[in-house]
Write a protein that holds these residues in place. Structure first.
Motif, short mmCIF file in Angstrom:
data_model
loop_
_atom_site.label_atom_id
_atom_site.label_comp_id
_atom_site.label_asym_id
_atom_site.label_seq_id
_atom_site.Cartn_x
_atom_site.Cartn_y
_atom_site.Cartn_z
N THR A 221 -10.98 -11.86 19.39
CA THR A 221 -9.53 -12.22 19.36
C THR A 221 -9.72 -11.69 20.42
OG1 THR A 221 -8.79 -12.92 17.36
CG2 THR A 221 -6.95 -12.43 18.74
N GLN A 222 -9.95 -10.48 21.10
CA GLN A 222 -9.43 -9.67 22.21
C GLN A 222 -10.19 -10.30 23.75
OE1 GLN A 222 -6.88 -8.02 21.91
NE2 GLN A 222 -7.35 -7.60 19.75
N PHE A 223 -11.27 -11.24 23.03
CA PHE A 223 -12.11 -11.63 23.95
C PHE A 223 -11.38 -12.90 24.25
CE2 PHE A 223 -15.96 -8.65 22.99
CZ PHE A 223 -16.46 -8.56 24.65
N LEU A 224 -11.29 -13.16 23.48
CA LEU A 224 -10.55 -14.74 24.04
C LEU A 224 -9.03 -14.50 25.22
CD1 LEU A 224 -10.24 -16.88 20.38
CD2 LEU A 224 -11.48 -17.16 23.17
N LEU A 225 -8.08 -13.42 23.88
CA LEU A 225 -7.19 -12.31 24.96
C LEU A 225 -7.24 -12.14 26.43
CD1 LEU A 225 -5.13 -10.79 22.38
CD2 LEU A 225 -4.07 -13.03 23.49
N ALA A 226 -8.61 -11.60 26.42
CA ALA A 226 -8.44 -10.61 27.75
C ALA A 226 -9.54 -12.22 29.22
CB ALA A 226 -10.76 -10.21 27.54
N PHE A 227 -10.18 -13.37 28.29
CA PHE A 227 -10.80 -14.03 29.40
C PHE A 227 -8.88 -15.33 29.47
CE2 PHE A 227 -14.67 -12.26 28.63
CZ PHE A 227 -14.59 -12.04 29.41
N ALA A 228 -8.44 -15.48 28.13
CA ALA A 228 -7.70 -16.68 28.40
C ALA A 228 -6.34 -16.63 29.38
CB ALA A 228 -7.17 -17.31 27.36
N LEU A 229 -5.84 -14.90 28.77
CA LEU A 229 -4.57 -14.64 29.82
C LEU A 229 -4.47 -14.78 31.67
CD1 LEU A 229 -3.22 -11.53 27.62
CD2 LEU A 229 -2.23 -13.64 27.97
N PRO A 230 -5.69 -14.18 32.14
CA PRO A 230 -5.69 -14.45 33.46
C PRO A 230 -5.15 -16.36 33.46
CG PRO A 230 -7.62 -13.40 33.15
CD PRO A 230 -6.75 -13.49 31.69
N THR B 37 -12.39 -10.37 33.81
CA THR B 37 -11.55 -11.63 33.44
C THR B 37 -10.51 -11.81 35.18
OG1 THR B 37 -9.54 -9.55 33.33
CG2 THR B 37 -10.99 -9.93 31.00
N GLU B 38 -10.82 -11.11 35.86
CA GLU B 38 -9.93 -11.26 37.50
C GLU B 38 -11.07 -12.14 37.79
OE1 GLU B 38 -7.55 -9.39 37.75
OE2 GLU B 38 -8.42 -9.01 39.77
N CYS B 39 -12.12 -13.09 37.13
CA CYS B 39 -12.84 -14.24 37.89
C CYS B 39 -11.99 -15.05 37.57
CB CYS B 39 -14.32 -14.24 37.15
SG CYS B 39 -15.16 -13.04 37.18
N LEU B 40 -11.46 -15.66 35.87
CA LEU B 40 -10.24 -16.62 35.11
C LEU B 40 -9.08 -16.87 36.54
CD1 LEU B 40 -11.30 -18.31 33.03
CD2 LEU B 40 -12.40 -16.02 33.13
N LEU B 41 -8.43 -15.32 36.58
CA LEU B 41 -8.16 -16.04 37.55
C LEU B 41 -8.11 -15.59 39.32
CD1 LEU B 41 -4.69 -14.32 37.81
CD2 LEU B 41 -6.23 -12.72 39.66
N PHE B 42 -8.51 -15.51 39.68
CA PHE B 42 -9.07 -15.89 41.33
C PHE B 42 -9.70 -18.03 41.25
CE2 PHE B 42 -8.41 -11.22 42.16
CZ PHE B 42 -7.98 -12.33 43.64
N GLY B 43 -10.11 -17.65 39.78
CA GLY B 43 -11.00 -18.82 39.50
C GLY B 43 -10.04 -19.95 39.66
N GLY B 44 -8.59 -19.13 38.68
CA GLY B 44 -7.02 -20.44 39.05
C GLY B 44 -6.63 -20.55 40.05
N PHE C 83 -19.80 -9.49 33.42
CA PHE C 83 -19.19 -10.33 34.61
C PHE C 83 -19.95 -11.33 34.53
CE2 PHE C 83 -19.81 -10.24 39.30
CZ PHE C 83 -17.92 -10.15 39.52
N ALA C 84 -21.09 -11.80 34.30
CA ALA C 84 -21.70 -13.02 34.08
C ALA C 84 -21.35 -14.70 33.71
CB ALA C 84 -22.82 -13.32 34.22
N GLY C 85 -20.87 -13.60 32.88
CA GLY C 85 -19.46 -14.19 31.37
C GLY C 85 -18.96 -14.66 31.91
N GLY C 86 -18.02 -14.27 32.43
CA GLY C 86 -16.49 -14.27 32.94
C GLY C 86 -16.41 -15.24 33.89
N LEU C 87 -17.93 -14.75 35.09
CA LEU C 87 -18.11 -15.99 36.31
C LEU C 87 -17.97 -17.18 35.79
CD1 LEU C 87 -18.17 -15.14 39.22
CD2 LEU C 87 -20.52 -14.40 39.02
N ALA C 88 -19.32 -16.92 34.78
CA ALA C 88 -20.48 -18.30 34.43
C ALA C 88 -18.38 -19.46 33.70
CB ALA C 88 -20.76 -18.42 33.03
N LEU C 89 -17.48 -19.02 32.57
CA LEU C 89 -16.47 -19.63 32.00
C LEU C 89 -15.93 -19.72 33.02
CD1 LEU C 89 -15.50 -19.72 29.08
CD2 LEU C 89 -14.49 -17.34 29.71
N ALA C 90 -15.77 -18.74 34.49
CA ALA C 90 -14.10 -19.45 35.25
C ALA C 90 -15.14 -21.26 36.04
CB ALA C 90 -14.35 -19.04 36.13
N THR C 91 -16.48 -20.75 36.42
CA THR C 91 -17.19 -21.87 37.01
C THR C 91 -17.07 -22.78 36.38
OG1 THR C 91 -18.32 -19.73 37.51
CG2 THR C 91 -18.79 -22.58 38.04
#
Lengths: 675, 206, 105
Positions: A221-230, B37-44, C83-91
């Protein structure tokens, strides 16, 4: 640490020690309400999350009853269309962001450190910050009723261009966007904090695959939050810039594409569904084994299906948009992905049933709620699968069938599970039971009320009744089931009040009842190895973990012939909770001060930019004061006997007086990277 | 103590009070998670700009008025600041706090030059008819680069705080990890700009 | 430049030397120079290679900064994975979203 050399400052609680930085000293525990305002104890923060969440449950519930009252009979004018829009929007926002998520956060805060054998979270002050920032955002959001010209009226999903100034001229949507941004900062900080806690602060021997399923589900859940909230942060910023600064993100007349909002919202919104549901899955994965007297069936499958849900939750967002005109290829792809995500959820349901199979079932209130969760979630999951078929979904979209579906998932799957957790851990948290007899009545009234409220909505939806519509005409066949639904909702409301009555009465009666002891349910995870209520320092000694369900194996052993033999009583095996002089993180007021600044910035953006200056100064000042606050409070209660024994769970990672782990920089980055 | 757990093991564990399961300090792990997580912010924000970059509503587009030479200089400046940032850390690891302060200051100055360049760029764009509300492309461009600029500015604040703390003797070689963590943030802002420079500025519009 | 590891007890992962940092920075500057050079189409028209070349150079720069300046080369692998995970997910997520807009058609 020179501090520990100071003579006798501590056990007596006297405060003659030197205060090196004047005003920037830590507040002292005095046994008053100030303790709560300045507490960095994960247990107190968890309790505060729980209490605040229950308050907003009542607010959101009252809004729900207003909706149902309006819809009880056809052609009613109890609420105007405008007010109705605001009420159903705020009902959704309140229930999701101000009730279910913080209640899950209450469990996460209270239980994660206990279940992994830690004395606190990785960043205790950031933990306090998360709570206060969330609360300030929640209050800010609701003040729009008073100063914003009404609540937001665009639905919790707030689709553009309905959310623009043209169609929503009051400040409600501004409060929605800024309130959720503030709450989002809180959740992001909390998510990072708890992830670090789980990864870094486990007791010796507590490998990842010895962690209880609840901790695992909370981690996902925390991982989902961390990546979904941005993602929602981006969307909300674009919305607020459109509304306040006339940018052109969602105005079709200027060539913008309102679908952008829908994509951003649901890229966040679908993981959000799992953010809501996974904590409840974790909770019943603790409750069901305890009351079946069996270990969880297929632990590894349970964990991996949770992780799989976490990943797949990112690939299905556009199934909320099948009728938005996203094209046949997108629809087909997301339709397939949505069918697949039913697989790991099915695995979980199977595993819960298999855990109960052949077990010695004890139907306590907690167990009833857990079983209710499995049953109700299965109904919601099945109606969910019907949505994955795009042609069927085209018929169901925007009807009450959808409302029925997501209430079976969120209330049936989420909230019932959280109540299971409340009954299960209540003795651990408060040191007395909730009355079981009243608890059972609570369960049955809630279950019946819930099904009466939302079951008929399936029928209404398939009959074609639109959702979000403030009234309906007589003669379409909607009257009967709407009335049933309204009666059900009042029963549901009464069951919640009855729960609160149970809380009050149980507390009163507790003085005459025997204390529950450390492990009243004969359960399996570490939190049951310490006294109830949990002592402030959690563990006298950090346990060394030798297996999954380590605590259970301290009480029982399995003989060669497979029989279970008791090897120690709970009293023998449990810790006494009487350790003195354990070094604990010192309390701090700065998280609260910082949190107060944020809504001021919000009001400033809407009404008067000068307020932004005040709020900014408060927030910025609090950050620096926070950084300069000595990490090791010279006034605090360090014992000499076992210092260094337990820094494992402490606030200080560097003893430099510079606040290495709450350092100004990390804090600034955490809280303002989003701002 | 009252426990009957394997106390010997517990004690040996407690010998290093800062030990973590991963061997990574809490702060560093938190910073890396935050950057992920910032990757998702800037990606958006970048996706928003890419979607809107040709939507001019009949007005001027950002791509029409980019000054590539000017932005190139800005990019060099920000790259250089990444170098000075690692040199500051390197000096701190050696215990040379004087050099650390010098390099921190140089890094901050380079960052300030970058921000100054951005202010200049925004101003000149404004006078060329590209206001924030001109069209979706303009809104998306200013929002994306503005968010990046705010990140740089926050980085500046952190660098200055470190500079002051080092001057007061509160930041010593012992806690050079604090510098490393600020550095991580700073380099992240730099890599975001590497991305923006290529995808937004250099890849030509259709 | 000698590596002094006076604080090795708190810092098990060695950082590159200053000289290495400077070398990396020079490589980064050189790549950036090539990137800027592509802008002058009159001198050399890259044709269909332009966008792939730019993207490759961008990735190399990104990778160099992350690996050397952010120490992913010598640090715990789990950090790079996050970091790669976040980057890949975003991409992946945002490319799918843009595809849904028929962005490249």
């Amino acid at each position: 640490m020179a501090i520990t050399e100071e003579p006798l400052a501590l056990t007596s609680g006297e405060t003659f020690a030197e205060r090196p930085l004047g005003v920037l000293t830590r507040p002292q525990p005095k046994g008053t309400w100030r303790d709560w305002l300045s507490s960095v104890d994960h247990k107190k923060i968890g309790i505060m999350y729980g209490v605040a969440a229950m308050f907003f449950f009542l607010v959101g519930g009252a809004e729900a009853l207003l909706i149902r009252t309006q819809l009880a009979f056809p052609d009613q004018g109890f609420l105007s269309a405008e007010v109705y829009n605001q009420i159903f929007t705020m009902h959704g926002v309140t229930m999701i962001f101000l009730f279910v998520m913080p209640l899950a956060a209450a469990f996460a805060n209270y239980l994660i450190p206990l279940q992994i054998g830690a004395r606190d979270v990785a960043f205790p002050r950031l933990n306090a910050l998360s709570f206060w920032v969330w609360l300030s955002g929640a209050i800010f959001l609701n003040t729009s009723w008073i100063v914003g010209g009404g609540g937001a009226d665009c639905g919790w999903f707030c689709y553009a261009p309905n959310s623009g100034v043209t169609f929503s001229p009051t400040n409600g949507v501004d409060f929605y966007a800024i309130g959720l941004l503030i709450a989002g900062i809180a959740s992001l900080v909390s998510a990072v904090n708890l992830i670090v806690t789980v990864l870094n602060m486990r007791a010796p021997g507590m490998t990842l695959f010895r962690m209880p399923v609840l901790t695992w589900m909370l981690l996902v859940t925390q991982f989902l939050l961390a990546f979904a909230l941005p993602v929602i942060t981006v969307a909300l910023f674009l919305l607020i810039f459109d509304r306040l600064f006339d940018s052109q993100f969602f105005d079709p007349a200027a060539g913008a594409d309102p679908l952008l909002w829908q994509h951003l919202f649901w890229i966040f919104g679908h993981p959000e569904v799992y953010i809501i549901i996974l904590p409840s899955f974790g909770i019943i994965s603790e409750v069901i084994p305890a009351f079946s007297r069996k270990p969880i069936f297929g632990y590894t499958f349970m964990v991996f299906s949770g992780i799989a849900i976490g990943f797949m939750g990112w690939g299905v967002w556009a199934h909320h948009m099948f009728v938005s005109g996203i094209g046949p290829i997108s629809v087909a792809a997301f339709s397939l992905a949505t069918m697949f995500i039913a697989v790991p959820t099915g695995v979980k349901i199977l595993n819960w049933l298999a855990t109960m199979w052949g077990g010695q079932l004890r139907f306590t209130t907690a167990m009833l709620f857990a079983v209710g969760t499995v049953a109700m979630f299965t109904i919601g999951g099945l109606s969910g699968v019907t949505h994955s078929l795009a042609p069927a979904d085209t018929q169901q979209t925007d009807t009450y069938y959808i409302v029925a579906h997501f209430h079976y998932v969120i209330f049936g799957g989420g909230v019932l599970g959280l109540f299971a957790g409340i009954y299960f851990w209540w003795p651990k948290v408060f040191g007395h039971f909730l009355n079981e007899k009243r608890g059972r009545l609570h369960f049955w009234s809630m279950l019946v009320g819930f099904n009466l409220t939302f079951g008929p909505m399936h029928v209404l939806g398939l009959q074609g009744m639109s959702r979000r519509i403030d009234t309906y005409s007589a003669g379409f066949g909607f009257e009967f089931w709407n009335l049933v639904s309204t009666i059900g909702s009042y029963l549901l409301g009464l069951s919640v009040l009855y729960f609160l009555y149970n809380v009050w009465r149980s507390k009163k009666e507790a003085v005459n009842l025997p204390a529950p002891g450390p492990d009243p349910w004969d359960a399996r995870s570490l939190e049951w190895s310490v006294p109830s209520p949990t002592p402030e320092h959690n563990f006298d000694v950090i346990p060394v973990i030798e297996s999954q369900d380590d605590w259970w194996f301290r009480k029982y052993s399995i003989e060669d012939d497979g029989s279970v033999v008791r090897v120690a009583s709970v009293e023998e095996a449990a810790q006494k909770g009487d350790a003195t002089g354990v070094h604990l993180p010192s309390p701090s007021f700065w998280p609260l001060v910082l949190a107060v600044g944020l809504p001021l910035i919000g009001y400033g953006l809407i009404f008067n930019l000068w307020l932004c200056v005040i709020g900014g100064l408060l927030t910025g000042g609090a950050m620096y004061a926070w950084a300069l606050e000595p990490v090791d409070d010279p006034d605090a209660g360090h014992g000499h006997d076992d210092h260094g024994h337990d820094d494992h769970g402490d606030d200080d990672h560097g003893d430099d007086g510079h606040g290495d782990d709450d350092d100004p920089v990390a804090v600034a980055a955490d809280s303002e990277g989003e701002a | 103590m009252t426990s009957m757990t394997a106390e010997a093991a517990a004690v040996s564990h407690d010998h290093d009070p800062h030990a973590t399961n991963t061997g990574i300090s809490n702060t560093k792990l938190a910073m890396w998670l935050f950057l992920s997580t910032e990757c998702l912010l800037f990606g958006g924000l970048i996706s928003t700009y890419l979607l809107y970059k040709t939507r001019g509503n009949g007005q001027v587009l950002p791509t029409d008025i980019f000054d590539i030479m000017f932005t190139s200089v800005s990019s060099f400046v920000l790259l250089a600041s990444s170098l000075t940032m690692v040199l500051a850390l390197s000096a701190a690891v050696r215990g040379d706090m004087h050099r650390t302060r010098v390099w921190l200051m140089v890094t901050a100055l380079l960052g300030a030059v970058f921000i100054g360049g951005q202010v200049y760029e925004f101003t000149s764009f404004y006078y060329e008819g590209l206001g924030y509300t001109t069209n979706p492309a303009a809104s998306a461009f200013y929002t994306l680069t503005g968010f990046h600029g705010i990140h740089v500015s926050l980085g500046l604040l952190m660098l200055m705080s470190l500079f002051v703390a080092a001057g007061q003797g509160k930041l010593t070689a012992k806690n050079h990890e604090t510098i490393e963590i600020v550095g991580l943030y700073w380099h992240f802002v730099d890599v975001v700009w590497i991305f923006i420079f290529t995808v937004i500025y250099l890849i030509p519009a259709e | 430049m000698s590596e002094q590891v006076a604080h090795a007890e708190s810092h098990t992962h060695e950082h590159p030397s200053d000289f290495e940092y400077v070398k990396v920075a020079l490589v980064l500057a050189a790549i950036t120079a090539v990137e800027v050079f592509t802008y002058f189409e009159s001198v050399l028209d890259w044709g269909a290679f332009l966008i792939p070349s730019l993207l490759i150079m961008m990735v190399v720069k990104f990778w160099l900064v992350a690996r050397m300046f952010m120490h992913l080369k010598n640090d715990e692998p789990v950090l790079g994975r996050f970091f790669a995970g976040g980057l890949a997910l975003a991409t992946v997520v945002y490319i799918i979203a843009l595809l849904a807009f028929n962005f490249w058609s």
